[in-house]
Design a protein around this motif. Structure first.
Motif, PDB file in Angstrom:
ATOM      1  N   VAL A   1      14.034  15.323  62.066  1.00  0.00           N
ATOM      2  CA  VAL A   1      14.199  15.459  60.619  1.00  0.00           C
ATOM      3  C   VAL A   1      15.047  16.683  60.288  1.00  0.00           C
ATOM      4  CG1 VAL A   1      12.971  15.852  58.448  1.00  0.00           C
ATOM      5  CG2 VAL A   1      12.062  14.229  60.117  1.00  0.00           C
ATOM      6  N   ASN A   2      14.892  17.753  61.065  1.00  0.00           N
ATOM      7  CA  ASN A   2      15.706  18.950  60.835  1.00  0.00           C
ATOM      8  C   ASN A   2      17.188  18.645  60.981  1.00  0.00           C
ATOM      9  OD1 ASN A   2      13.631  20.691  60.226  1.00  0.00           O
ATOM     10  ND2 ASN A   2      13.393  21.451  62.321  1.00  0.00           N
ATOM     11  N   LYS A   3      17.528  17.876  62.002  1.00  0.00           N
ATOM     12  CA  LYS A   3      18.937  17.521  62.201  1.00  0.00           C
ATOM     13  C   LYS A   3      19.410  16.609  61.070  1.00  0.00           C
ATOM     14  CE  LYS A   3      22.246  16.284  65.736  1.00  0.00           C
ATOM     15  NZ  LYS A   3      22.456  16.047  67.180  1.00  0.00           N
ATOM     16  N   LEU A   4      18.542  15.743  60.633  1.00  0.00           N
ATOM     17  CA  LEU A   4      18.866  14.839  59.526  1.00  0.00           C
ATOM     18  C   LEU A   4      19.237  15.648  58.285  1.00  0.00           C
ATOM     19  CD1 LEU A   4      18.627  11.648  59.193  1.00  0.00           C
ATOM     20  CD2 LEU A   4      16.495  12.134  57.974  1.00  0.00           C
ATOM     21  N   GLN A   5      18.435  16.672  57.988  1.00  0.00           N
ATOM     22  CA  GLN A   5      18.674  17.505  56.823  1.00  0.00           C
ATOM     23  C   GLN A   5      19.924  18.367  56.990  1.00  0.00           C
ATOM     24  OE1 GLN A   5      16.700  17.698  53.705  1.00  0.00           O
ATOM     25  NE2 GLN A   5      18.769  18.450  53.357  1.00  0.00           N
ATOM     26  N   ASN A   6      20.090  18.950  58.165  1.00  0.00           N
ATOM     27  CA  ASN A   6      21.255  19.803  58.412  1.00  0.00           C
ATOM     28  C   ASN A   6      22.564  19.021  58.290  1.00  0.00           C
ATOM     29  OD1 ASN A   6      19.689  22.085  58.821  1.00  0.00           O
ATOM     30  ND2 ASN A   6      19.556  21.776  61.040  1.00  0.00           N
TER      31      ASN A   6
ATOM     32  N   ARG B   1      27.945  17.331  52.725  1.00  0.00           N
ATOM     33  CA  ARG B   1      28.410  17.856  51.441  1.00  0.00           C
ATOM     34  C   ARG B   1      29.516  18.890  51.631  1.00  0.00           C
ATOM     35  NH1 ARG B   1      27.016  13.500  49.107  1.00  0.00           N
ATOM     36  NH2 ARG B   1      24.866  13.350  48.344  1.00  0.00           N
TER      37      ARG B   1
ATOM     38  N   ALA C   1      22.990  16.480  56.356  1.00  0.00           N
ATOM     39  CA  ALA C   1      23.212  16.222  54.934  1.00  0.00           C
ATOM     40  C   ALA C   1      23.962  17.385  54.297  1.00  0.00           C
ATOM     41  CB  ALA C   1      21.869  16.001  54.231  1.00  0.00           C
ATOM     42  N   TYR C   2      23.609  18.614  54.685  1.00  0.00           N
ATOM     43  CA  TYR C   2      24.339  19.782  54.190  1.00  0.00           C
ATOM     44  C   TYR C   2      25.779  19.771  54.698  1.00  0.00           C
ATOM     45  CZ  TYR C   2      19.716  21.670  52.961  1.00  0.00           C
ATOM     46  OH  TYR C   2      18.472  21.864  52.427  1.00  0.00           O
TER      47      TYR C   2
ATOM     48  N   THR D   1      19.838   4.438  56.685  1.00  0.00           N
ATOM     49  CA  THR D   1      20.754   5.288  55.903  1.00  0.00           C
ATOM     50  C   THR D   1      21.517   4.483  54.856  1.00  0.00           C
ATOM     51  OG1 THR D   1      22.882   5.096  57.095  1.00  0.00           O
ATOM     52  CG2 THR D   1      21.199   6.524  58.087  1.00  0.00           C
TER      53      THR D   1
ATOM     54  N   THR E   1      21.230   9.052  51.352  1.00  0.00           N
ATOM     55  CA  THR E   1      19.811   8.882  51.636  1.00  0.00           C
ATOM     56  C   THR E   1      19.615   8.483  53.085  1.00  0.00           C
ATOM     57  OG1 THR E   1      19.399   8.165  49.360  1.00  0.00           O
ATOM     58  CG2 THR E   1      17.723   7.619  50.997  1.00  0.00           C
TER      59      THR E   1
ATOM     60  N   TYR F   1      25.340   8.466  53.439  1.00  0.00           N
ATOM     61  CA  TYR F   1      24.929   9.317  54.562  1.00  0.00           C
ATOM     62  C   TYR F   1      25.698   8.957  55.835  1.00  0.00           C
ATOM     63  CZ  TYR F   1      22.071  12.222  57.558  1.00  0.00           C
ATOM     64  OH  TYR F   1      21.679  13.212  58.433  1.00  0.00           O
TER      65      TYR F   1
END
Length: 231
Positions: free
Chosen positions: A190-195, A201, A197-198, A168, A223, A172
């Protein structure tokens, strides 16, 4: 920007050099040399704080060993099956960042009408002083046209099937270090990684002035790469 041009060239050269059975420090040294030759090193006489610089992580899998090279405030998080998580980053840079953040926090308390960006600019001299510590014995290691420091965080770790590797940027890792919402070691998909990130923000947007969560920037590059050793 200079930083983009420099790091883009470094990445391009590294992609070729790592295939040549070099160690990561050897490959990076050669990549910096080739980049300076290619760009004719316009930063030769620049002051340290003026240099383009990059934090980063390089890894390569060599049989059952992982070679790593870590710079700046990026994070390498290694979680073997049924074992404790190992997190590798440069604590020296965190020390300088914390001092800068404290100065910006005091500025905002004294001048609450300022934005976070304005408060940070008022402390530019301190930020430059800290940037001047890049690759110095009393400073921290980052990648610049002049090299990557005298004591880079470099080593080898044994890895087994089922090991999870998370890389990271500091932007991140704020999800743990600044907003205290989720520990990096618990990111398994990966889903948790993306969630996350949201969610990151969302935290940043809800605290634009940095009053609740002191930091130097409202938002930063976030990242993250998640790898699993399957065989």
């Amino acid at each position: 920007t200079d930083g983009f041009v420099f790091t883009y060239a470094i990445n391009r050269h590294l992609s070729n050099l790592i295939k040549e059975q070099m160690t990561l420090p050897e490959a990076l040294s050669q990549a910096i040399l080739l980049t300076n030759q290619e760009l004719k090193n316009p930063w030769f006489n620049s002051k340290n704080y003026e240099l383009p610089s990059a934090s980063g992580i390089l890894i390569q899998l060599l049989g059952n060993q992982l070679e790593y090279l870590v710079f700046g405030d990026c994070n390498l998080v290694l979680t073997p099956p049924n074992q404790k998580t190992l997190r590798i980053t440069d604590p020296a840079l965190t020390k300088f960042d914390n001092k800068s953040i404290e100065m910006v926090k005091q500025t905002l308390q004294q001048h609450p009408q300022l934005s976070l960006g304005e408060a940070t600019k008022l402390n530019l001299s301190i930020l430059r002083e800290h940037r001047s510590k890049a690759n110095q014995l009393d400073g921290y290691n980052v990648i610049t046209p002049h090299g990557f420091g005298v004591n880079p965080i470099h080593g080898y770790l044994n890895v087994v099937v089922g090991t999870r590797i998370l890389l990271t940027s500091d932007g991140y890792s704020r999800i743990e270090d600044v907003f205290h919402y989720q520990e990096l070691k618990n990111i398994k998909t990966v889903n948790k990684l993306q969630n996350l990130a949201y969610k990151l923000r969302e935290f940043e947007t809800n605290d634009l002035c940095g009053n609740q969560y002191p930091r130097l920037k409202v938002s930063d590059d976030a990242t993250a790469i998640l790898l699993n050793i399957n065989n």
